[in-house]
Design a protein around this motif. Structure first.
Motif, PDB file in Angstrom:
ATOM      1  N   SER A 173      40.758 -10.692  55.941  1.00  0.00           N
ATOM      2  CA  SER A 173      40.854 -11.717  56.989  1.00  0.00           C
ATOM      3  C   SER A 173      40.533 -13.072  56.368  1.00  0.00           C
ATOM      4  O   SER A 173      39.840 -13.139  55.353  1.00  0.00           O
ATOM      5  CB  SER A 173      39.879 -11.408  58.137  1.00  0.00           C
ATOM      6  N   PRO A 174      41.023 -14.162  56.954  1.00  0.00           N
ATOM      7  CA  PRO A 174      40.772 -15.505  56.388  1.00  0.00           C
ATOM      8  C   PRO A 174      39.291 -15.881  56.487  1.00  0.00           C
ATOM      9  O   PRO A 174      38.738 -15.924  57.583  1.00  0.00           O
ATOM     10  CB  PRO A 174      41.636 -16.425  57.265  1.00  0.00           C
ATOM     11  N   LEU A 223      38.920 -21.961  59.869  1.00  0.00           N
ATOM     12  CA  LEU A 223      40.328 -21.587  59.808  1.00  0.00           C
ATOM     13  C   LEU A 223      40.804 -21.117  61.172  1.00  0.00           C
ATOM     14  O   LEU A 223      40.107 -20.383  61.886  1.00  0.00           O
ATOM     15  CB  LEU A 223      40.531 -20.480  58.773  1.00  0.00           C
ATOM     16  N   ALA A 224      42.017 -21.510  61.528  1.00  0.00           N
ATOM     17  CA  ALA A 224      42.566 -21.125  62.821  1.00  0.00           C
ATOM     18  C   ALA A 224      42.752 -19.612  62.914  1.00  0.00           C
ATOM     19  O   ALA A 224      42.657 -19.031  64.000  1.00  0.00           O
ATOM     20  CB  ALA A 224      43.895 -21.845  63.042  1.00  0.00           C
ATOM     21  N   GLY A 225      43.003 -18.955  61.778  1.00  0.00           N
ATOM     22  CA  GLY A 225      43.254 -17.520  61.783  1.00  0.00           C
ATOM     23  C   GLY A 225      42.034 -16.666  61.520  1.00  0.00           C
ATOM     24  O   GLY A 225      42.170 -15.462  61.272  1.00  0.00           O
ATOM     25  N   THR A 258      31.171 -10.507  61.807  1.00  0.00           N
ATOM     26  CA  THR A 258      31.509  -9.705  60.630  1.00  0.00           C
ATOM     27  C   THR A 258      30.525  -8.549  60.480  1.00  0.00           C
ATOM     28  O   THR A 258      29.315  -8.716  60.698  1.00  0.00           O
ATOM     29  CB  THR A 258      31.473 -10.583  59.368  1.00  0.00           C
ATOM     30  N   ARG A 259      31.045  -7.410  60.090  1.00  0.00           N
ATOM     31  CA  ARG A 259      30.181  -6.243  59.899  1.00  0.00           C
ATOM     32  C   ARG A 259      29.174  -6.496  58.772  1.00  0.00           C
ATOM     33  O   ARG A 259      29.511  -7.068  57.734  1.00  0.00           O
ATOM     34  CB  ARG A 259      31.040  -5.019  59.571  1.00  0.00           C
ATOM     35  N   ARG A 260      27.947  -6.084  59.003  1.00  0.00           N
ATOM     36  CA  ARG A 260      26.881  -6.289  58.020  1.00  0.00           C
ATOM     37  C   ARG A 260      27.226  -5.656  56.671  1.00  0.00           C
ATOM     38  O   ARG A 260      26.887  -6.189  55.614  1.00  0.00           O
ATOM     39  CB  ARG A 260      25.570  -5.708  58.549  1.00  0.00           C
ATOM     40  N   ALA A 261      27.952  -4.538  56.701  1.00  0.00           N
ATOM     41  CA  ALA A 261      28.283  -3.839  55.464  1.00  0.00           C
ATOM     42  C   ALA A 261      29.139  -4.699  54.543  1.00  0.00           C
ATOM     43  O   ALA A 261      29.051  -4.583  53.317  1.00  0.00           O
ATOM     44  CB  ALA A 261      29.013  -2.530  55.786  1.00  0.00           C
ATOM     45  N   ILE A 262      29.961  -5.583  55.127  1.00  0.00           N
ATOM     46  CA  ILE A 262      30.805  -6.461  54.310  1.00  0.00           C
ATOM     47  C   ILE A 262      29.934  -7.441  53.533  1.00  0.00           C
ATOM     48  O   ILE A 262      30.127  -7.650  52.324  1.00  0.00           O
ATOM     49  CB  ILE A 262      31.822  -7.211  55.194  1.00  0.00           C
ATOM     50  N   PHE A 263      28.957  -8.033  54.201  1.00  0.00           N
ATOM     51  CA  PHE A 263      28.078  -8.979  53.520  1.00  0.00           C
ATOM     52  C   PHE A 263      27.222  -8.264  52.470  1.00  0.00           C
ATOM     53  O   PHE A 263      26.974  -8.804  51.389  1.00  0.00           O
ATOM     54  CB  PHE A 263      27.192  -9.700  54.529  1.00  0.00           C
ATOM     55  N   THR A 264      26.760  -7.075  52.794  1.00  0.00           N
ATOM     56  CA  THR A 264      25.962  -6.322  51.829  1.00  0.00           C
ATOM     57  C   THR A 264      26.760  -6.053  50.565  1.00  0.00           C
ATOM     58  O   THR A 264      26.263  -6.222  49.440  1.00  0.00           O
ATOM     59  CB  THR A 264      25.498  -4.992  52.449  1.00  0.00           C
TER      60      THR A 264
END
Length: 279
Positions: free
Chosen positions: A148-149, A202-204, A210-216
């Motif tokens: 995702s953007p 960003l418009a998109g 956001t899921r915490r797992a992504i940041f981890t």
């Protein structure tokens, strides 16, 4: 003519900037603006001309008003509040990378200039935050299987030089510098970006958390690929400067191809060699 795609959500961008101004770390986080201000001032000294009708296009008017108190300060809206032919200097200050139509912004600045007026643009370039962009992309792909953007795509210096020419500026020049910064963690980098007003507008972009797992996962990837000896992480910021002049008869122009009256070989005092037959 086809309209450019909508890249930036302007209302969100303005909200982020207003939030940044009240951030306790705002003054320190504006180090890129301060570097741009110093560079602009140096360039104006080198031009060796007194500008009496300057204008500044910026999302942070108070910062630039302190630098150029006699300038007209206008926001970097899609349609700039600049009168045609009213200024001998227009500075587009650190907002052009957010423009949905950067070429249109440059054209508006050129039209606002008097003949032989100077345009200076400062913006973030394509190398900015490449470490963060890669880490978030790899993390999101690993966790969700998609993208995702999240980080603003920014133009390369060569492309921006071409836009100056397309906008109709004479004597166009694009150059810049890279400034490195280090942080204790990705979250400290995020905090600095919030204080700069440079977080995701960003418009998109995703409209949910956001899921915490992504940041981890992103933190782990960033530390593994960009970690420093002192356990800090590095972040790249590229600031690009654009210079162009409104057309005027007094300016130097390139000669027409084939119009030379003397041979280069004669000027260099070397014998002229014919090209090989297979060239």
């Amino acid at each position: 003519m086809q309209s450019p795609p909508i890249l930036t959500d302007r209302s969100t961008l303005v909200r982020h900037r207003n939030r940044a101004i009240s951030h306790p770390s705002h003054a320190d986080a504006m180090f890129l603006h301060q570097a741009a201000i110093a560079d602009v001032q140096e360039r104006l000294i080198e031009v060796n001309r007194t500008f009496t009708k300057p204008a500044v296009v910026t999302g942070f008017p108070d910062l630039w008003r302190n630098v150029m108190p006699n300038a007209l300060i206008v926001p970097d809206d899609e349609v700039l509040a600049l009168e045609p032919g009213a200024h001998d200097l227009v500075v587009h200050a650190m907002g052009l990378h957010w423009a949905n139509d950067p070429l249109g912004q440059m054209v508006q600045c050129r039209r606002a200039l008097q003949p032989d007026g100077l345009f200076l643009g400062a913006l973030l370039g394509g190398r900015t935050l490449h470490e963060l962009r890669t880490s978030l992309a790899e993390a999101e792909t690993a966790v969700t299987g998609g993208l995702s953007p999240r980080v603003l795509p920014m133009a390369e210096i060569r492309d921006l030089g071409g836009l100056l020419q397309r906008a109709g500026f004479a004597l166009p020049v694009a150059d810049g510098f890279v400034q490195m910064a280090t942080y204790k963690s990705v979250f400290d980098l995020f905090a600095d970006l919030r204080a700069m007003g440079e977080t995701n507008a960003l418009a998109g972009r995703l409209k949910h958390a956001t899921r915490r797992a992504i940041f981890t996962e992103a933190v782990a990837i960033y530390a593994a690929t960009q970690g420093q000896a002192d356990d800090r992480i590095a972040a790249t910021f590229e600031v690009i400067f654009l210079t162009g002049w409104a057309q005027h008869d007094s300016q130097q122009t390139p000669l027409r191809p084939g119009s030379a009256k003397h041979r280069l070989a004669d000027a260099l005092k070397v014998p002229e060699q014919p090209l090989p037959k297979d060239c």
